[in-house]
Design an enzyme around this catalytic site. Structure first.
Site, PDB file in Angstrom:
ATOM      1  N   TYR A 180     -10.866 -58.420 -31.656  1.00 29.20           N
ATOM      2  CA  TYR A 180      -8.958 -58.253 -31.944  1.00 29.20           C
ATOM      3  C   TYR A 180      -8.535 -59.097 -32.893  1.00 29.20           C
ATOM      4  O   TYR A 180      -8.895 -60.220 -32.862  1.00 29.20           O
ATOM      5  CB  TYR A 180      -8.869 -58.352 -30.461  1.00 29.20           C
ATOM      6  CG  TYR A 180      -7.468 -57.824 -29.994  1.00 29.20           C
ATOM      7  CD1 TYR A 180      -6.857 -56.592 -30.541  1.00 29.20           C
ATOM      8  CD2 TYR A 180      -6.558 -59.097 -30.124  1.00 29.20           C
ATOM      9  CE1 TYR A 180      -5.828 -56.106 -30.184  1.00 29.20           C
ATOM     10  CE2 TYR A 180      -4.950 -57.745 -29.453  1.00 29.20           C
ATOM     11  CZ  TYR A 180      -4.811 -56.740 -29.873  1.00 29.20           C
ATOM     12  OH  TYR A 180      -3.232 -56.428 -29.656  1.00 29.20           O
ATOM     13  N   LEU A 197     -12.896 -65.453 -27.313  1.00 27.90           N
ATOM     14  CA  LEU A 197     -13.052 -64.035 -27.869  1.00 27.90           C
ATOM     15  C   LEU A 197     -12.341 -62.494 -27.070  1.00 27.90           C
ATOM     16  O   LEU A 197     -12.500 -62.315 -26.039  1.00 27.90           O
ATOM     17  CB  LEU A 197     -14.337 -63.858 -28.435  1.00 27.90           C
ATOM     18  CG  LEU A 197     -15.016 -65.236 -28.719  1.00 27.90           C
ATOM     19  CD1 LEU A 197     -16.706 -64.580 -29.094  1.00 27.90           C
ATOM     20  CD2 LEU A 197     -14.255 -65.266 -30.206  1.00 27.90           C
ATOM     21  N   ASP A 198     -11.206 -62.073 -27.723  1.00 30.72           N
ATOM     22  CA  ASP A 198     -10.835 -61.263 -27.140  1.00 30.72           C
ATOM     23  C   ASP A 198     -11.578 -59.625 -27.981  1.00 30.72           C
ATOM     24  O   ASP A 198     -11.433 -59.500 -28.979  1.00 30.72           O
ATOM     25  CB  ASP A 198      -9.490 -60.742 -28.039  1.00 30.72           C
ATOM     26  CG  ASP A 198      -8.239 -61.706 -26.621  1.00 30.72           C
ATOM     27  OD1 ASP A 198      -9.119 -62.125 -25.797  1.00 30.72           O
ATOM     28  OD2 ASP A 198      -7.742 -62.532 -27.606  1.00 30.72           O
ATOM     29  N   ALA A 199     -11.892 -58.833 -27.214  1.00 30.00           N
ATOM     30  CA  ALA A 199     -12.488 -57.589 -27.924  1.00 30.00           C
ATOM     31  C   ALA A 199     -11.880 -56.455 -27.550  1.00 30.00           C
ATOM     32  O   ALA A 199     -11.667 -56.088 -26.508  1.00 30.00           O
ATOM     33  CB  ALA A 199     -14.513 -57.905 -27.642  1.00 30.00           C
TER      34      ALA A 199
END
Length: 281
Positions: A141, A129-131
């Site tokens: 993201y 997971l890219d935040a």
């Protein structure tokens, strides 16, 4: 007490290992295979091979590259990028991956994560997971639904992810430290282990993040800036009381470190430097 993990990250763009800065700029490093060989030799507890161009090009995972990297890695290998079918999950595992990281697939086809977890076990499946920071927290993201990162993390756990690789877009390549508020918020919301990525630039940053329970520290740029960085960092963390596997065969008991984690030079080394500097002027 469970030992803390340091995970060396190899980011791949167009089959070349790169350093990333804010998900916008990339500096080429070289061969992913050579990067893996060094990370393994320096004492990484795990290696993450993340192909950021595979999903965009819809080319699928580069099985030849994965196989070559796996051959140089004697520690668990996480592989992500371009995996969008169960066959690709199977082929990636067959090529040598111990863990599968799903990023784009988690956003576009979350049921693939569930199916992969049911077939290979939760310990094999990582939700990547890219935040990115927003006015009221963090969101996932490039997610069309604009989901809050905590909501996304809870869904990943529900679907069967055994771990969550949590990367901060804002801190990526900054060398200014991990997004501690982000990691802490997600860590409190889920029960599976987290892997923090993005922003490491000094031993203090690793101390801060490893004080979080059930969190491992991953880094790309930091571990590729200078030789033996992982082994030197492990010695530093050991002196601070962190339970961590030391790299056998490397001895750092009588050395000290600079604030950014490099070895301090001895007076003899400084003298040699001063002697040779005029030759390069």
């Amino acid at each position: 007490m469970l030992r803390k993990r340091l995970i060396g990250t190899i980011l791949v763009k167009d089959n070349v290992a790169v350093q990333s800065y804010g998900f916008r700029r990339y500096t080429p490093i070289g061969s992913p295979v050579i990067c893996a060989e060094y990370l393994d030799a320096w004492g990484a507890d795990e290696i993450a091979l993340l192909d950021i161009s595979a999903s965009k090009s819809r080319s699928g995972p580069n099985l030849e590259m994965i196989s070559k990297v796996a051959a140089k890695s004697r520690v668990p290998l996480m592989v992500g990028g371009g995996i969008s079918t169960m066959k690709e999950v199977h082929d990636t595992v067959e090529a040598g991956a111990d863990k599968i990281a799903m990023n784009t697939a988690f956003i576009r086809q979350p049921e693939l994560l569930r199916e992969a977890s049911e077939n290979y076990g939760a310990q094999c499946i990582i939700a990547s997971l890219d935040a990115i920071r927003t006015s009221d927290g963090y969101s996932l993201y490039r997610d069309d639904e604009g989901r809050d990162i905590v909501t996304a993390a809870k869904l990943a756990e529900e679907l069967g992810a055994g771990e969550i690789l949590l990367n901060s877009v804002d801190q990526d390549g900054s060398l200014e430290g991990y997004a501690l508020d982000l990691i802490s918020k997600v860590n409190r919301a889920v029960n599976v282990p987290l892997i923090a990525l993005g922003g490491a630039g000094a031993p203090l940053h690793f101390e801060e993040i490893l004080n979080e329970p059930n969190v491992a520290a991953a880094a790309g740029n930091y571990f590729q800036h200078f030789e033996h960085s992982i082994a030197v960092l492990k010695h530093h963390l050991g002196t601070k009381g962190f339970p961590i596997r030391q790299k056998s065969g490397l001895e750092y008991m009588n050395v000290s470190h600079t604030l950014d984690g490099r070895l301090k030079r001895t007076p003899e080394q400084l003298l040699l430097t001063q002697m040779y500097e005029p030759l390069h002027q």
